[in-house]
Design a protein around this motif. Sequence first.
Motif, short mmCIF file in Angstrom:
data_model
loop_
_atom_site.label_atom_id
_atom_site.label_comp_id
_atom_site.label_asym_id
_atom_site.label_seq_id
_atom_site.Cartn_x
_atom_site.Cartn_y
_atom_site.Cartn_z
N PRO A 125 0.78 -1.23 0.00
CA PRO A 125 0.00 0.00 0.00
C PRO A 125 0.81 1.28 0.00
O PRO A 125 0.29 2.34 -0.36
CB PRO A 125 -0.81 -0.10 1.29
CG PRO A 125 0.10 -0.87 2.21
CD PRO A 125 0.82 -1.85 1.35
N GLU A 126 2.07 1.22 0.42
CA GLU A 126 2.88 2.44 0.54
C GLU A 126 4.30 2.16 0.09
O GLU A 126 5.04 1.41 0.74
CB GLU A 126 2.91 2.92 2.00
CG GLU A 126 1.56 3.37 2.53
CD GLU A 126 1.62 3.78 3.99
OE1 GLU A 126 0.91 4.73 4.35
OE2 GLU A 126 2.38 3.15 4.76
N LEU A 127 4.69 2.76 -1.04
CA LEU A 127 6.02 2.55 -1.59
C LEU A 127 6.54 3.83 -2.23
O LEU A 127 5.75 4.67 -2.68
CB LEU A 127 6.01 1.44 -2.64
CG LEU A 127 5.72 0.01 -2.16
CD1 LEU A 127 5.45 -0.90 -3.34
CD2 LEU A 127 6.88 -0.52 -1.33
N PHE B 95 2.01 -4.70 -13.74
CA PHE B 95 2.41 -3.96 -12.54
C PHE B 95 1.75 -2.59 -12.59
O PHE B 95 2.01 -1.81 -13.50
CB PHE B 95 3.94 -3.82 -12.52
CG PHE B 95 4.51 -3.35 -11.20
CD1 PHE B 95 4.27 -2.07 -10.72
CD2 PHE B 95 5.31 -4.20 -10.46
CE1 PHE B 95 4.81 -1.65 -9.51
CE2 PHE B 95 5.86 -3.79 -9.25
CZ PHE B 95 5.60 -2.52 -8.78
N THR B 96 0.89 -2.30 -11.61
CA THR B 96 0.20 -1.01 -11.54
C THR B 96 0.12 -0.55 -10.10
O THR B 96 0.51 -1.27 -9.17
CB THR B 96 -1.23 -1.08 -12.10
OG1 THR B 96 -2.07 -1.78 -11.16
CG2 THR B 96 -1.30 -1.75 -13.45
N SER B 97 -0.43 0.64 -9.93
CA SER B 97 -0.82 1.09 -8.59
C SER B 97 -2.14 0.43 -8.21
O SER B 97 -2.78 -0.25 -9.03
CB SER B 97 -0.98 2.60 -8.56
OG SER B 97 -2.11 2.99 -9.33
N VAL B 98 -2.57 0.65 -6.97
CA VAL B 98 -3.85 0.11 -6.51
C VAL B 98 -5.01 0.68 -7.33
O VAL B 98 -6.03 0.02 -7.54
CB VAL B 98 -4.04 0.40 -5.01
CG1 VAL B 98 -5.41 -0.05 -4.53
CG2 VAL B 98 -2.95 -0.29 -4.18
N SER B 99 -4.84 1.90 -7.83
CA SER B 99 -5.89 2.52 -8.64
C SER B 99 -5.79 2.12 -10.11
O SER B 99 -6.61 2.55 -10.92
CB SER B 99 -5.83 4.04 -8.51
OG SER B 99 -4.60 4.54 -8.99
N PRO C 281 5.46 2.34 -11.79
CA PRO C 281 5.78 2.57 -10.37
C PRO C 281 5.43 3.97 -9.87
O PRO C 281 6.04 4.45 -8.92
CB PRO C 281 7.30 2.38 -10.36
CG PRO C 281 7.72 2.98 -11.67
CD PRO C 281 6.62 2.67 -12.66
N TRP C 282 4.47 4.61 -10.50
CA TRP C 282 4.28 6.05 -10.25
C TRP C 282 3.20 6.37 -9.22
O TRP C 282 3.04 7.53 -8.85
CB TRP C 282 3.94 6.74 -11.57
CG TRP C 282 4.82 6.33 -12.69
CD1 TRP C 282 4.48 5.56 -13.76
CD2 TRP C 282 6.22 6.63 -12.85
NE1 TRP C 282 5.56 5.36 -14.57
CE2 TRP C 282 6.64 6.01 -14.04
CE3 TRP C 282 7.13 7.36 -12.09
CZ2 TRP C 282 7.96 6.11 -14.50
CZ3 TRP C 282 8.44 7.46 -12.55
CH2 TRP C 282 8.83 6.84 -13.74
N GLY C 283 2.44 5.39 -8.74
CA GLY C 283 1.28 5.67 -7.92
C GLY C 283 1.46 5.63 -6.42
O GLY C 283 0.50 5.82 -5.67
N GLY C 284 2.66 5.35 -5.92
CA GLY C 284 2.89 5.32 -4.49
C GLY C 284 2.51 4.02 -3.83
O GLY C 284 2.58 3.90 -2.60
N ASN C 285 2.11 3.03 -4.60
CA ASN C 285 1.78 1.69 -4.11
C ASN C 285 1.82 0.74 -5.29
O ASN C 285 2.05 1.16 -6.43
CB ASN C 285 0.41 1.68 -3.41
CG ASN C 285 -0.63 2.46 -4.18
OD1 ASN C 285 -0.95 2.13 -5.32
ND2 ASN C 285 -1.15 3.52 -3.57
N ALA C 286 1.61 -0.55 -5.03
CA ALA C 286 1.82 -1.52 -6.10
C ALA C 286 0.89 -2.71 -6.01
O ALA C 286 0.58 -3.20 -4.91
CB ALA C 286 3.27 -2.02 -6.08
N VAL C 287 0.47 -3.15 -7.19
CA VAL C 287 -0.19 -4.45 -7.37
C VAL C 287 0.48 -5.10 -8.57
O VAL C 287 0.50 -4.52 -9.66
CB VAL C 287 -1.70 -4.32 -7.61
CG1 VAL C 287 -2.32 -5.70 -7.82
CG2 VAL C 287 -2.38 -3.59 -6.46
#
Length: 273
Positions: free
Chosen positions: A211-213, A232-236, A241-247
């Motif tokens: 949730p926080e990266l 590889f994306t953000s939670v949204s 790697p630009w969204g501050g979190n990762a899925v």
Amino acid sequence: MQSLTRLGDDLNFASSIIDQVDSITLPRFQSQDLTIRTKPDNTEVTDADVAAEQRIRSMLGRSRSRDAILGEEEGETGSSSRRWIIDPIDGTRNFMRGVPVWATLLALEEEGEIVMGIVSAPALHRRWWAGKGLGAFTGRSWANAKQIHVSDVRNVSDASLSYSSMDGWAARGQLRGFLRLAQESWRTRAYGDFWSYMLVAEGAVDMACEPELELYDMAALVPIVTEAGGTFTSVSGEPGPWGGNAVATNGHLHDEALKILNSISDGEGTARA
């Protein structure tokens, strides 16, 4: 976009950098005289983190002097369409406690896209790397490299999920969404940090999320996951790697994983944007 030949040269150069960094970090692992201080953001940094980043910057300065650099310990220097992104030790707390799951991460961004990544975990005797259009590989050296691919699992109920901690999900108001994803998965394990994403790229794990990266936590992981066939994306759902979190997933599971994570919030029970 640079040519594949130039990208291959950058990968070879990055590997030579990492060889030198491993020779710094590994002898400091489990050292009795390790120096540790707390940074203003309340995270720890060791003398090994600092020395590793300094060595990377020194080598980049000699051979890629026109490129910009972003590092966890020394911030950003230079201005260029090419930028190297450094996490000298991902998993510093593991490093401090004698847990061998830590790695040096080095990525290359070109014109806003991460085109190359290398991850070295010398205490695990493992290394992974990828370049855009070149595939993703693992091995102790280039000579014995093996190409890696994500799994073919198609349903969350059959999938293995790896994560780090749960605190950040609560801070985002998405702990219930994360727990739902964990409950609907076949298996969960907290491998954590870079290790989760390398296991996704190898097909040993099907999903990973945090949730926080920071950018330097994720940049090197992205091309390895995507060149192995994953997403590889953000939670949204923002790519990269630009969204501050990762899925990160094998691709087949991505939409379903994002839907579950965002299906319920801790407050109102509504989806987060």
